[in-house]
Motif scaffolding. Structure first.
Motif, short mmCIF file in Angstrom:
data_model
loop_
_atom_site.label_atom_id
_atom_site.label_comp_id
_atom_site.label_asym_id
_atom_site.label_seq_id
_atom_site.Cartn_x
_atom_site.Cartn_y
_atom_site.Cartn_z
N VAL A 160 1.89 5.54 -6.98
CA VAL A 160 1.12 6.64 -7.57
C VAL A 160 0.14 6.03 -8.56
O VAL A 160 0.50 5.16 -9.35
N ALA A 161 -1.10 6.48 -8.51
CA ALA A 161 -2.16 5.85 -9.31
C ALA A 161 -1.78 5.72 -10.78
O ALA A 161 -2.07 4.71 -11.43
N SER A 162 -1.10 6.73 -11.32
CA SER A 162 -0.76 6.72 -12.75
C SER A 162 0.17 5.58 -13.12
O SER A 162 0.29 5.24 -14.31
N ALA A 163 0.85 4.97 -12.15
CA ALA A 163 1.72 3.84 -12.46
C ALA A 163 0.94 2.67 -13.04
O ALA A 163 1.48 1.86 -13.81
N PHE A 164 -0.34 2.57 -12.69
CA PHE A 164 -1.19 1.52 -13.23
C PHE A 164 -1.72 1.87 -14.62
O PHE A 164 -2.41 1.05 -15.24
N GLY A 165 -1.43 3.08 -15.07
CA GLY A 165 -1.89 3.53 -16.38
C GLY A 165 -3.03 4.52 -16.24
O GLY A 165 -4.03 4.23 -15.58
N ALA A 166 -2.87 5.68 -16.86
CA ALA A 166 -3.90 6.71 -16.76
C ALA A 166 -5.26 6.21 -17.26
O ALA A 166 -6.30 6.47 -16.64
N GLN A 167 -5.25 5.49 -18.37
CA GLN A 167 -6.52 5.01 -18.91
C GLN A 167 -7.18 4.00 -17.98
O GLN A 167 -8.42 3.98 -17.86
N ALA A 168 -6.39 3.19 -17.31
CA ALA A 168 -6.96 2.23 -16.37
C ALA A 168 -7.63 2.94 -15.19
O ALA A 168 -8.70 2.52 -14.73
N ILE A 169 -7.01 4.02 -14.71
CA ILE A 169 -7.60 4.76 -13.60
C ILE A 169 -8.86 5.48 -14.04
O ILE A 169 -9.88 5.47 -13.33
N TRP A 170 -8.83 6.10 -15.21
CA TRP A 170 -10.05 6.74 -15.73
C TRP A 170 -11.18 5.71 -15.89
O TRP A 170 -12.34 5.99 -15.58
N ARG A 171 -10.82 4.55 -16.39
CA ARG A 171 -11.84 3.52 -16.67
C ARG A 171 -12.40 2.90 -15.39
O ARG A 171 -13.61 2.75 -15.24
N ASP A 172 -11.52 2.55 -14.46
CA ASP A 172 -11.92 1.75 -13.31
C ASP A 172 -12.11 2.55 -12.03
O ASP A 172 -12.76 2.08 -11.10
N GLY A 173 -11.51 3.72 -11.96
CA GLY A 173 -11.50 4.47 -10.71
C GLY A 173 -10.32 4.06 -9.85
O GLY A 173 -9.74 2.97 -10.01
N HIS A 174 -9.95 4.95 -8.92
CA HIS A 174 -8.80 4.68 -8.06
C HIS A 174 -9.01 3.46 -7.16
O HIS A 174 -8.10 2.66 -6.96
N ALA A 175 -10.20 3.33 -6.60
CA ALA A 175 -10.44 2.27 -5.61
C ALA A 175 -10.21 0.88 -6.20
O ALA A 175 -9.78 -0.04 -5.49
N ALA A 176 -10.48 0.71 -7.49
CA ALA A 176 -10.33 -0.60 -8.11
C ALA A 176 -8.89 -1.09 -8.09
O ALA A 176 -8.64 -2.30 -8.19
N TRP A 177 -7.94 -0.17 -7.94
CA TRP A 177 -6.53 -0.54 -7.96
C TRP A 177 -5.91 -0.57 -6.57
O TRP A 177 -4.70 -0.76 -6.43
N SER A 178 -6.74 -0.45 -5.55
CA SER A 178 -6.21 -0.47 -4.19
C SER A 178 -5.74 -1.87 -3.79
O SER A 178 -4.69 -2.02 -3.15
N ARG A 179 -6.49 -2.88 -4.17
CA ARG A 179 -6.09 -4.24 -3.79
C ARG A 179 -4.81 -4.68 -4.51
O ARG A 179 -3.91 -5.24 -3.87
N PRO A 180 -4.67 -4.43 -5.83
CA PRO A 180 -3.38 -4.74 -6.46
C PRO A 180 -2.22 -3.99 -5.82
O PRO A 180 -1.11 -4.55 -5.70
N ALA A 181 -2.45 -2.75 -5.39
CA ALA A 181 -1.38 -2.00 -4.73
C ALA A 181 -0.98 -2.67 -3.43
O ALA A 181 0.21 -2.82 -3.12
N ARG A 182 -1.97 -3.11 -2.67
CA ARG A 182 -1.66 -3.74 -1.39
C ARG A 182 -1.01 -5.11 -1.60
O ARG A 182 -0.06 -5.47 -0.90
N ARG A 183 -1.50 -5.86 -2.60
CA ARG A 183 -0.89 -7.17 -2.88
C ARG A 183 0.57 -7.01 -3.29
O ARG A 183 1.38 -7.91 -3.06
N ALA A 184 0.88 -5.90 -3.91
CA ALA A 184 2.26 -5.65 -4.33
C ALA A 184 3.17 -5.32 -3.15
O ALA A 184 4.38 -5.30 -3.31
N GLY A 185 2.57 -5.05 -1.99
CA GLY A 185 3.37 -4.76 -0.80
C GLY A 185 3.47 -3.29 -0.46
O GLY A 185 4.18 -2.92 0.48
N ARG A 242 -14.37 10.79 0.70
CA ARG A 242 -14.44 10.04 1.96
C ARG A 242 -14.64 8.55 1.70
O ARG A 242 -14.02 7.71 2.36
N ALA A 243 -15.50 8.23 0.73
CA ALA A 243 -15.72 6.82 0.40
C ALA A 243 -14.44 6.19 -0.15
O ALA A 243 -14.10 5.04 0.18
N LEU A 244 -13.72 6.92 -0.99
CA LEU A 244 -12.46 6.41 -1.53
C LEU A 244 -11.44 6.22 -0.42
O LEU A 244 -10.74 5.19 -0.38
N GLY A 245 -11.36 7.19 0.48
CA GLY A 245 -10.43 7.06 1.60
C GLY A 245 -10.73 5.83 2.45
O GLY A 245 -9.82 5.12 2.89
#
Length: 268
Positions: free
Chosen positions: A7-32, A54-57
């Protein structure tokens, strides 16, 4: 091994607001992780428009992640009536994102499931109205699931039992499923294990978190090694449905934490 969503909020609400959801997609995938839950409440309005979704998807799919669209909107209004506008908006957003699941709160459901209208509206909106064990059916529309929330309204076990019974009695059994949040039951004072035993047949997605604190000042935390509640609840719930991490990672070691807990939850 269960599929795991972060869930996006696991990376921190402020991080998602700051960076956007897409920025955390690669760390999520690297985590497995196999999936990523996008949170409407952590988005600017412009980012929740169809083209942006659509772009985020596409970005999330590029990392090999299937998607969950989560909105704080409720399926039933405070008056107990089906909120057709909220449902329509949620499904449209989920379709734009290419989501497998669209997750809403239950809200003020009070006995009338509007079963026939709910089923017909889901068909009109192109949502899936049948459960499937196949992996990713987003191409055939998202699956609507309702989550137990932290408030009395939309967080009581009897409401969910009554909902699924009313849908069955109205000839619309199975048109929606449930997101079972293990921790959320504790806010309105409901026993999670009793809820798990009663609602397991309807559960299609699980949110996992432990809870600390008392009363309204409760907080989601990572399950500890000695946490027996999460394991006991998972043992009562379907083992083949996806599990979501909805507790915050340690900001000092976000990626290590993510990888650790994805592995733990997949096997728990």
């Amino acid at each position: 091994m269960a599929e795991v969503a972060i869930v996006a909020s696991a990376f921190g609400a402020q991080a998602i607001w700051r960076d956007g959801h897409a920025a955390w997609s690669r760390p999520a995938r690297r985590a497995g992780a196999q999936a990523f839950e996008v949170r409407r409440e952590l988005m600017h309005d412009a980012d929740a428009q169809p083209d942006a979704l659509r772009a985020l998807g596409t970005a999330l799919a590029g990392e090999g992640l299937w998607r969950v669209w989560s909105t704080p909107d409720a399926l039933y209004g405070e008056d107990g009536a089906l909120d057709e506008a909220a449902l329509s908006c949620a499904v449209a957003a989920g379709r734009a994102l290419g989501a497998r699941f669209v997750k809403l709160q239950l809200g003020g459901f009070a006995g009338d499931a509007s079963a026939v209208r709910l089923a017909s509206l889901l068909e009109e909106l192109g949502a899936r109205t049948g459960r499937t064990d196949e992996r990713d059916k987003a191409s055939k529309g998202p699956r609507v699931v309702v989550e137990n929330g932290q408030l009395e309204q939309g967080g009581k076990l009897d409401q969910f039992i009554d909902l699924f019974n009313a849908l069955r009695d109205g000839g619309a059994a199975g048109v929606i499923g449930m997101t079972f949040d293990i921790g959320n039951w504790q806010w309105p004072g409901e026993p999670p294990l009793l809820a798990a035993a009663a609602l397991a047949p309807y559960v299609e997605y699980i949110h996992c978190k432990a809870v600390v604190g008392e009363g309204a000042r409760r907080f989601a935390v990572a399950p500890g090694d000695d946490d027996t509640l999460c394991r006991a609840a998972l043992a009562l719930l379907p083992t083949h449905v996806p599990r979501g991490i909805e507790f915050p990672f340690d900001p000092a070691r976000v990626e290590d934490d993510a990888a650790h807990y994805v592995e733990w939850l997949a096997a728990a």
